[in-house]
Structures are given as structure tokens and as C-alpha cells.
Design an enzyme around this catalytic site. Structure first.
Site, mmCIF file in Angstrom:
data_model
loop_
_atom_site.group_PDB
_atom_site.id
_atom_site.type_symbol
_atom_site.label_atom_id
_atom_site.label_comp_id
_atom_site.label_asym_id
_atom_site.label_seq_id
_atom_site.Cartn_x
_atom_site.Cartn_y
_atom_site.Cartn_z
ATOM 1 N N CYS A 44 0.829 -1.201 0.000
ATOM 2 C CA CYS A 44 0.000 0.000 0.000
ATOM 3 C C CYS A 44 0.860 1.246 0.000
ATOM 4 C CB CYS A 44 -0.934 0.118 1.177
ATOM 5 S SG CYS A 44 -0.916 -1.149 2.343
ATOM 6 N N ARG A 93 3.338 -0.719 -7.142
ATOM 7 C CA ARG A 93 3.563 -1.594 -5.999
ATOM 8 C C ARG A 93 2.472 -2.648 -5.837
ATOM 9 N NH1 ARG A 93 6.406 0.372 -1.431
ATOM 10 N NH2 ARG A 93 7.974 1.823 -2.129
ATOM 11 N N TRP A 109 -3.561 -2.546 -0.125
ATOM 12 C CA TRP A 109 -3.426 -3.971 -0.486
ATOM 13 C C TRP A 109 -3.919 -4.721 0.739
ATOM 14 C CZ3 TRP A 109 -0.653 -8.368 1.027
ATOM 15 C CH2 TRP A 109 -0.591 -9.380 0.073
ATOM 16 N N ASN A 166 -0.394 1.965 6.519
ATOM 17 C CA ASN A 166 0.293 0.824 5.907
ATOM 18 C C ASN A 166 0.754 -0.086 7.027
ATOM 19 O OD1 ASN A 166 0.021 1.975 3.437
ATOM 20 N ND2 ASN A 166 2.186 2.493 3.165
ATOM 21 N N GLY A 167 0.533 -1.386 6.875
ATOM 22 C CA GLY A 167 1.024 -2.322 7.881
ATOM 23 C C GLY A 167 -0.095 -3.141 8.494
ATOM 24 N N GLU A 212 13.649 -19.442 -10.348
ATOM 25 C CA GLU A 212 13.317 -18.056 -10.657
ATOM 26 C C GLU A 212 12.510 -17.987 -11.959
ATOM 27 O OE1 GLU A 212 13.175 -15.397 -9.157
ATOM 28 O OE2 GLU A 212 13.173 -13.837 -10.686
ATOM 29 N N LYS A 231 8.772 -16.435 -12.250
ATOM 30 C CA LYS A 231 8.416 -15.375 -13.205
ATOM 31 C C LYS A 231 7.181 -15.777 -13.994
ATOM 32 C CE LYS A 231 10.253 -13.116 -11.922
ATOM 33 N NZ LYS A 231 10.864 -12.241 -10.995
ATOM 34 N N GLU A 269 4.047 -15.720 -11.842
ATOM 35 C CA GLU A 269 3.695 -14.354 -11.418
ATOM 36 C C GLU A 269 2.945 -13.591 -12.505
ATOM 37 O OE1 GLU A 269 6.946 -12.372 -8.430
ATOM 38 O OE2 GLU A 269 7.674 -12.882 -10.412
ATOM 39 N N HIS A 306 11.916 -38.957 -9.086
ATOM 40 C CA HIS A 306 11.422 -39.217 -7.728
ATOM 41 C C HIS A 306 10.017 -38.659 -7.526
ATOM 42 C CE1 HIS A 306 15.268 -40.800 -6.470
ATOM 43 N NE2 HIS A 306 15.839 -39.786 -7.095
ATOM 44 N N LYS A 359 4.634 -4.916 -5.074
ATOM 45 C CA LYS A 359 6.050 -4.772 -5.378
ATOM 46 C C LYS A 359 6.929 -4.979 -4.154
ATOM 47 C CE LYS A 359 9.642 -3.966 -7.844
ATOM 48 N NZ LYS A 359 10.088 -5.102 -8.671
HETATM 49 N N1 HGA Z 1 -3.906 -3.751 7.340
HETATM 50 C C1 HGA Z 1 -4.423 -2.682 6.537
HETATM 51 C C2 HGA Z 1 -3.351 -2.090 5.640
HETATM 52 C C3 HGA Z 1 -2.793 -3.144 4.732
HETATM 53 C C4 HGA Z 1 -1.434 -2.845 4.136
HETATM 54 O O1 HGA Z 1 -0.578 -2.148 4.682
HETATM 55 N N2 HGA Z 1 -1.167 -3.446 2.956
HETATM 56 O O2 HGA Z 1 0.084 -3.302 2.340
HETATM 57 C C5 HGA Z 1 -5.633 -3.123 5.734
HETATM 58 O O3 HGA Z 1 -5.849 -4.322 5.521
HETATM 59 O O4 HGA Z 1 -6.371 -2.252 5.307
#
Ligand code: HGA
Length: 611
Positions: free
Chosen positions: A2, A27, A75, A100-101, A484, A488, A491, A507, A606
Site C-alpha cells: 500500500c 507496488r 493492499w 500501511n502495515g 526463478e 516469473k 507471477e 522421484h 512490489k
Molecule cells: N492492514 C491494513 C493495511 C494493509 C497494508 O498495509 N497493505 O500493504 C488493511 O488491511 O487495510
């Protein structure tokens, strides 16, 4: 992951916020929103699930103007990616927060705040923060004091931006485990989770440190450290990054970044090579003395960086004679580890903010490692700042979510580490080192030759258009290259891909092989070639289609069900770097054929700044 953008100015800052969010789009995120203290004197917000373009459209229909505001790309970690869970979150009508977090004690706080009469409008962990600040604000009467009191009760990781209609003279920020940077303007100031978001408005930045709280006003910035003491943080003039902003002649950032590899590898090498040897001081002034004492290496990383670490293990044991262990950070950080004496602790991360890797480094400090070394692309990152030694990869900003040039430059940095350790520990013969230094100098040219395979690989990609599963095989240091390659492909094309050491085929995975399961193999001309050829026969005998990236001298040719693509010759030690390129091109062209979002693949982000 985020992104946060904030601004306090004398002009309308809506466009600054939206532009900042766009710059953070690469990101990866699932929803976006902004809140403004409008010129009408109230807090208003607009949020949308999906892309920033949706938010922009909503803002065209419902224009908002204001001089104080915060914005966010989310995110989701707690609660579905939806409009009601998108940030900013409000408490009442006067307080807004973006975060964020992850707040680990959100359940407990939620119950407490509900008991105090707060009603929750989302499923996020973030919402407890805004109500907690509101509760403290009612007690203390000042927003800055309320933020300080609230963060003292948060467990977990956060980068926060807070505004209030009651004190619209300030934009507040708090950092613990998730980066924040203040952008300094003239009579206006800004905040973001990455300076890239603010390059449009300033080139002067102040990086918040762990535990910092900042009160950002139009003409003044006040910062307090973890202990609550007022502190000054250095102002840094930022010069890099301009080249990241556009794709130039390329259709996608990923293709541009693949093609940048010869020049960025050149940059990784610059200033690090003497006539015949690697300059150990490139790792830091104490490196020579520390490296001489190293008896073991522990590498910790995630995703693509973990694969770089796995390649390095082959190099470190073979060329530097030093035992090496490699582990994914999310496992390492929660495991009881036995630390051998004189172990160098090496972390690898493109952004230097990868949450698990950073946490592993922080834990490792208590374990008695000899020293920590970060291999990283971002000079100002937490990982670099918190490590004893570092080697920057100098790859320039990488925008495509799927890492390409970051990986090859990490490999080059790890080869430099191998040579530096080999020599200082007295395990590497001077002639061998001089030979490898010579070959490293030629590597950008070889990478350019590998890129000339572009059209051939594009043709080969057609074989994958209708496929749903793929196996990647390699032996020795090419096994992590195969891993890798598989990463790729999954992803960006969403094709299921798995990598195996070629010797493991019989195996188990051989049971999967049939005409619908293409098998991709990397086959440089080395002492494992004959073994690899037998493995390829095992695939052909079961009707499996082979795509082999091979040295022209390997004696492998096209045949029924076997597509051989010749890779330019390079010495075996550097082959993992060169053979990565056709695999990157393969996944790119398969994704283009499939029509996926190459630069921003679904569900991915990202820099993974949450656990
Ligand atoms: N936990 C918060 C923010 C998520 C976050 O930092 N994502 O990278 C949420 O879920 O809204």
C-alpha cells in the site's frame, strides 16, 4: 504494497495526492481513496475499489478541493478489498487516518473501543487506530498528543498519516515498521511511503526513523523519536529515479527493465573492481577486517531475492570455501536457530523494506552474528540503515512487480561478495579471481548478446499459449535459476509452474509429464551436462515437450518435441546470470500472449512491507 501520500499547502492539493498515488501504483494494490479538509471547512473522502483511475473518475463527478489531505492505495490484509474497507478511515466526521502495515492487537482494541461506544464501519485492523486516536483526543484535547498516546498502545507495524478537522494546521505521521518520508516544499510540505510519490513536487526529503512521530505544518516540521525526545532528521537531496517515470519505447516496464540489464549490471560493477580483484572496501570500511574472520554465511531473503541467495550458496561454497545456508525470511524469523561462530548474516531485498527480511535482521541482532550485510537496491532503506555493511545493487528504480534487473544485479553483487570473501579468507587463488574479474567486466556485453535472443524467445512463447502447467529443470547453480524462471512465469502469466533439480525428476514429478506439460530446461555446457541430457531423455520418453536453453557447444539440437534455443557462451560461474535473461523473456512473452497485466499482476505487490 500500500501507498500513502499526504500534503499540507496553501493551494488545492487534490491533484498532488492523485498523482502521488499513481506513482505508487506499480507496488500493487486493490483499492484507493483520499480524504481532504475541504475549503468548506469539513472532512470529506472518496474511496473506490479497483484502480486509481476509478478514484479519479469519481473525483471528476464529485470534485473536492482542499489544502490538507491524505490518500492511500490499499493492499488488503484484514478485510476484503472493497470500498468500505478502503482507506482513509474516519472516526466520526472530524478525524481521518491512512495506514500501511498490520495492527496485531486489533481484536482486543476493537472490543475495548466498542465498549467505549465506537461503531465500526469496516473489517480492517486500521479502523481501531482512528477510533483510538479519537478517544485519546477527547481526553487530551491535542491531536499530536493524542497520536503519541495512541501509538503507544499499538502492536504490530504501521506507517500512519492523520488529519483532523479540529486542527487543520497539521498533518501528522507515525512510523514503526513501515517506511515514511517527508517531502519538503516552500511554504508547503508533503508525506509519502516512498519518495517516488513526491518527485513531482520536491527533491528534498527527510526520512522518518523507527518510532518517529512527526507534526508537519506548512512551514515547519517537528519530529519526536521513539523515546519522545524532539529530534532533527537530516534533509537529503534526491537525484536518482527520474528514469523510472516512463516506459520509453517499451510496451511494459518489465520489458524495459529486462533490456536495461547490460547497463545496470555495468553500474553494479562500477567502482567495485580493481585491475585484478574486487575492492573489498566497497562493502564498507570495516569489511576487510570482518570478512577475514568469516567462517560461515547465513543468507535470508524472500521470493526472487531468495533465489539469488540460493545461487550464491553454490558460489560461496565452491569459490570462497565458506559454508553457507540460505533460508526464506518468513521461516527464519520464527525459528530457533543455532548460530555457528563467526557467521556473516546476509540479507537480500530489492526495496530494503521487505517486512519479513527486515524482521529477520532485527531478530538476528540478538543471536550473536559476526556482522550483518545488506544487498539492496535502495540506499535510504531500513535494511541498509540497520545493517553493519551494505552493497547497493544500483539497479535504479524497478517498476514492474515481477523482478528482473533487481535479480541479476543481486547476483552480480553476490558474486562480488564471493570473490571478496574468498580472497580475504585466503581461499581464492589470485589468478582465479583475476579471471573472474575479467569475465565480470565482459558480462554487460554478454547480457546484450542474450537480449538479442528476444525474437527467438517470443516465437518459443507460442508453445505455452494453451498450456496450464510447466516444469522447469536445472542442475547445480542453474537449479535456483530454474526456480526463478518458474516464479516469473507464474507471477505474470498465471500458468502453474514448478521447478525441480533435474535429478529429482524420477522421484515424483515425472508422473506429471505428458504432451500438455512443457518442460523448460537450462543447460549450460558444464560438468553436469551429460547428467542433464539423461534427464531430458526421461522427459522425451514420456512424450513431454522440451524447451532447452543451451550452450551452442552443448551438443543439443532441435528434434521432434525438442526445441533448443542457443544461449551465448559464458564461463560457467557466470552462467546463472546469463541464463536468467531468456527465462525472463519467455515469461514476458507468454504473459503478453495471455493478455495479462504484465507490470501489475493480480494479487501481487512490489515491495512486500507486510508480513
Ligand atoms: N492492514 C491494513 C493495511 C494493509 C497494508 O498495509 N497493505 O500493504 C488493511 O488491511 O487495510
Amino acid at each position: 504494497m500500500c501507498g500513502i501520500v499526504g500534503a499540507i499547502a496553501e493551494r488545492n492539493i487534490t491533484a498532488v495526492l492523485v498523482e502521488g498515488l499513481k506513482r505508487l501504483e506499480y507496488r500493487g494494490y486493490d483499492s484507493a481513496g483520499l480524504a481532504l479538509f475541504t475549503n468548506a471547512g469539513i472532512l470529506e473522502r472518496v474511496r473506490r475499489a479497483g484502480k486509481v483511475a476509478e478514484l479519479e473518475r469519481a473525483l471528476q463527478e464529485q470534485p473536492l478541493a482542499g489544502r490538507l489531505g491524505i490518500a492511500h492505495t490499499r493492499w488488503a490484509t484484514h478485510g476484503a478489498p472493497s470500498e468500505r474497507n478502503a482507506h482513509p478511515h474516519f472516526s466520526g466526521t472530524e478525524l481521518a487516518v491512512v495506514h500501511n502495515g498490520i495492527i496485531e492487537n486489533h481484536e482486543e482494541l476493537r472490543q475495548r473501543l466498542k465498549g467505549l461506544g465506537y461503531a465500526f464501519a469496516s473489517d480492517t485492523d486500521t479502523e481501531v487506530i482512528v477510533h483510538l486516536i479519537d478517544h485519546k483526543l477527547k481526553e487530551l484535547g491535542d491531536l499530536t498528543a493524542a497520536l503519541k498516546a495512541a501509538v503507544a498502545e499499538l502492536h504490530g507495524a504501521y506507517g500512519l498519516a492523520v488529519i483532523s478537522a479540529r486542527q487543520p494546521d497539521r498533518l501528522l505521521a507515525a512510523r514503526s515498521g513501515s517506511p515514511l518520508v517527508i517531502g519538503l516544499g516552500h511554504g508547503e510540505n508533503f508525506l509519502a511511503s516512498d519518495q517516488l510519490a513526491l518527485r513531482q513536487v520536491t527533491d528534498r526529503f527527510m526520512y522518518l526513523e523507527e518510532g518517529d512521530i512527526a507534526e508537519i505544518r506548512r512551514d515547519q516540521v517537528l519530529i519526536w523519536d521513539q523515546a519522545g525526545n524532539p529530534v532533527q532528521r537530516e534533509t537529503v537531496q534526491y537525484h536518482e529515479g527520474a528514469e523510472a517515470a516512463d516506459k520509453g519505447e517499451y510496451r511494459h516496464f518489465m520489458l524495459k527493465e529486462i533490456h536495461e540489464q547490460p547497463s545496470v549490471v555495468q553500474r553494479t560493477l562500477e567502482g567495485r573492481l580493481g585491475q585484478q580483484q574486487v575492492l573489498v572496501d566497497a562493502f564498507g570500511p570495516q569489511a576487510a577486517e570482518l570478512f577475514a574472520r568469516v567462517r560461515n554465511v547465513q543468507i535470508v531473503a524472500c521470493g526472487t531475492s531468495y533465489h539469488a541467495g540460493m545461487v550464491a550458496r553454490y558460489w560461496l561454497e565452491e569459490l570462497a570455501g565458506v559454508p553457507c545456508q540460505v533460508e526464506v525470511a518468513s521461516e527464519f524469523r520464527y525459528r530457533k536457530v543455532v548460530v555457528q561462530p563467526d557467521t556473516l548474516f546476509v540479507t537480500i531485498s530489492q526495496s530494503g523494506e521487505t517486512a519479513d527480511t527486515l524482521a529477520a535482521l532485527r531478530n538476528a541482532k540478538a543471536f550473536g552474528y559476526l556482522a550483518s550485510l545488506a544487498i539492496c537496491n535502495v540506499a535510504t532503506s531500513s535494511l541498509v540503515r540497520e545493517s553493519d555493511l551494505c552493497l547497493l545493487t544500483n539497479a535504479g528504480p524497478e517498476i514492474g512487480v515481477a523482478s528482473t534487473k533487481a535479480f541479476t544485479t543481486q547476483l552480480v553483487a553476490l558474486m562480488l561478495l564471493t570473490l571478496a570473501l574468498g580472497r580475504t579468507r585466503g581461499c581464492l587463488n589470485a589468478d582465479v579471481e583475476a579471471g573472474l574479474v575479467r569475465e565480470l567486466r565482459r558480462l554487460p556485453t554478454h547480457l546484450g548478446e542474450a537480449l538479442a535472443m528476444d525474437r527467438t524467445v517470443e516465437k518459443v512463447a507460442e508453445l505455452f499459449a494453451e498450456k496450464h502447467h510447466t516444469l522447469f529443470l536445472g542442475r547445480g547453480a542453474q537449479y535456483p535459476v530454474a526456480m526463478e524462471g518458474a516464479l516469473k512465469l507464474k507471477e505474470i502469466s498465471y500458468i502453474h509452474a514448478e521447478a525441480y533439480p533435474a535429478g529429482e525428476l524420477k522421484h515424483g514429478p515425472l508422473a506429471l509429464v505428458d504432451a500438455d506439460m512443457p518442460v523448460v530446461t537450462v543447460a549450460p555446457n558444464n560438468e553436469l551436462l551429460e547428467k542433464l541430457k539423461s534427464n531430458l531423455q526421461e522427459v522425451r520418453a514420456r512424450g513431454g515437450e522440451l524447451i532447452v536453453f543451451a550452450d551452442a557447444q552443448a551438443g543439443l539440437d532441435n528434434g521432434e518435441g525438442t526445441h533448443v534455443v542457443h544461449v551465448p557462451h559464458v564461463i560457467d560461474a557466470l552462467a546463472p546470470i546469463l541464463y536468467t535473461v531468456p527465462l525472463q523473456l519467455l515469461s514476458y512473452y507468454v504473459a503478453v500472449l495471455k493478455g495479462t497485466d504484465v507490470d501489475q499482476p493480480r494479487n501481487l505487490a512490489k515491495s512486500v512491507t507486510v508480513e
